[in-house]
Design a protein around this motif. Sequence first.
Motif, short mmCIF file in Angstrom:
data_model
loop_
_atom_site.label_atom_id
_atom_site.label_comp_id
_atom_site.label_asym_id
_atom_site.label_seq_id
_atom_site.Cartn_x
_atom_site.Cartn_y
_atom_site.Cartn_z
N MET A 15 73.27 47.16 58.89
CA MET A 15 73.37 48.39 58.11
C MET A 15 74.68 48.39 57.32
SD MET A 15 73.56 52.27 59.67
CE MET A 15 73.56 53.71 58.56
N SER A 44 72.87 51.67 50.73
CA SER A 44 72.42 52.55 51.81
C SER A 44 72.38 53.97 51.28
CB SER A 44 73.39 52.46 53.00
OG SER A 44 73.01 53.36 54.02
N ASP A 46 71.28 57.97 52.27
CA ASP A 46 71.01 58.87 53.39
C ASP A 46 70.47 60.20 52.89
OD1 ASP A 46 71.90 59.56 56.48
OD2 ASP A 46 72.17 61.29 55.16
N THR A 74 67.75 55.98 55.01
CA THR A 74 67.76 56.85 56.19
C THR A 74 67.18 58.20 55.83
OG1 THR A 74 69.79 55.81 57.03
CG2 THR A 74 69.23 57.98 57.91
N THR A 75 66.33 58.74 56.69
CA THR A 75 65.95 60.14 56.60
C THR A 75 65.89 60.73 58.01
OG1 THR A 75 64.54 61.74 55.48
CG2 THR A 75 63.43 59.87 56.53
N LYS A 76 65.62 62.04 58.08
CA LYS A 76 65.76 62.75 59.35
C LYS A 76 64.66 63.78 59.52
CE LYS A 76 70.70 62.65 58.28
NZ LYS A 76 70.57 62.63 56.81
N ASP A 104 64.51 52.51 57.07
CA ASP A 104 65.39 51.63 57.85
C ASP A 104 65.99 52.35 59.04
OD1 ASP A 104 65.49 49.10 56.04
OD2 ASP A 104 65.68 50.83 54.70
N LEU A 105 66.15 53.67 58.92
CA LEU A 105 66.71 54.45 60.02
C LEU A 105 66.12 55.85 59.98
CD1 LEU A 105 68.84 54.68 62.33
CD2 LEU A 105 70.51 55.35 60.58
N TYR A 106 65.60 56.29 61.13
CA TYR A 106 65.05 57.65 61.24
C TYR A 106 65.81 58.37 62.34
CZ TYR A 106 61.40 61.28 60.90
OH TYR A 106 60.70 62.44 60.69
N LEU A 107 66.27 59.58 62.03
CA LEU A 107 67.14 60.32 62.94
C LEU A 107 66.55 61.68 63.31
CD1 LEU A 107 70.59 59.84 61.10
CD2 LEU A 107 69.58 58.36 62.85
N GLN A 162 74.86 60.23 64.03
CA GLN A 162 75.52 60.70 62.81
C GLN A 162 76.12 62.07 63.10
OE1 GLN A 162 73.97 62.38 58.68
NE2 GLN A 162 73.45 60.20 58.88
#
Length: 275
Positions: A15, A44, A46, A74-76, A104-107, A162
């Motif tokens: 990342m 990257s 977000d 990234t999303t959330k 790539d990233l889920y929060l 985060q």
Amino acid sequence: MSQVPHITLNNGVTMPQLGFGVWQVPDAEATAAVTTALEAGYRSIDTAALYANEAGTGKALAASGLPREELFVTTKVWNNDQGYDRTLRAFDTSLAKLGLDHVDLYLIHWPQPARGTYTDTWRALEKIAADGRARAIGVSNFHASHLERLFAEGTVVPAVNQIELHPQLPQAALRALHAEHGIATEAWSPLGQGKGLLDDPVIGAIARRLERTPAQVVLRWHLQLGNVVIPKSVTPSRIRENLDVFGFELSAEDMAALAALDDGTRHGPDPDTFG
């Protein structure tokens, strides 16, 4: 190619250590802002369901011409969509808005401990990861107590937490817990909010000596601590300035001076009570 260094998450995914945040950027402006960021060298990006700019962000990603493997998105999941089934549906909605087949990233955006749903939400994220639709999963705004419950009840350790983090709120104890469990610390509101932190005379003196801006000094502090950082701006010159933080270093004395600014100031809500 971007000059931004990468960190390796606890599942082996890499990342970028510095990314571009789009909090409070209206959807109609997100496409231009993200396009500027990508052109400047950010890779990257977000976003979050709450920000209501996933569609505008996705348009910029699609129009960039950059290979998907060069991008880290990234999303959330928002609070109202927590719970196992609702999270799975919310993820599908986010993917559709972004125009992607995976992130790539889920929060989890906030723990909401009073509702007690974040462990069920985490199970949904584990499934999303197992299905290959998120390369890594993590959390946002989780205190140590919330993480400890995931350690006990989940099967995957979050790759990222985060959190609000800046020199006035350096979160040393939480960062130590992250390091113990291989969790990357990602800072939101990395420059504080308003002009307060960036007007601090300690930061100003360091910036003048290094011929840098106060924002560049604070971002460099984050990077040298090992934080992932996601400054946001819609001003093209500021977007480029925030990326230009790799041609200098802060001394041990500089790092200590910034550490001494810790006064516990929290600009965002308390994760124990929010939501």
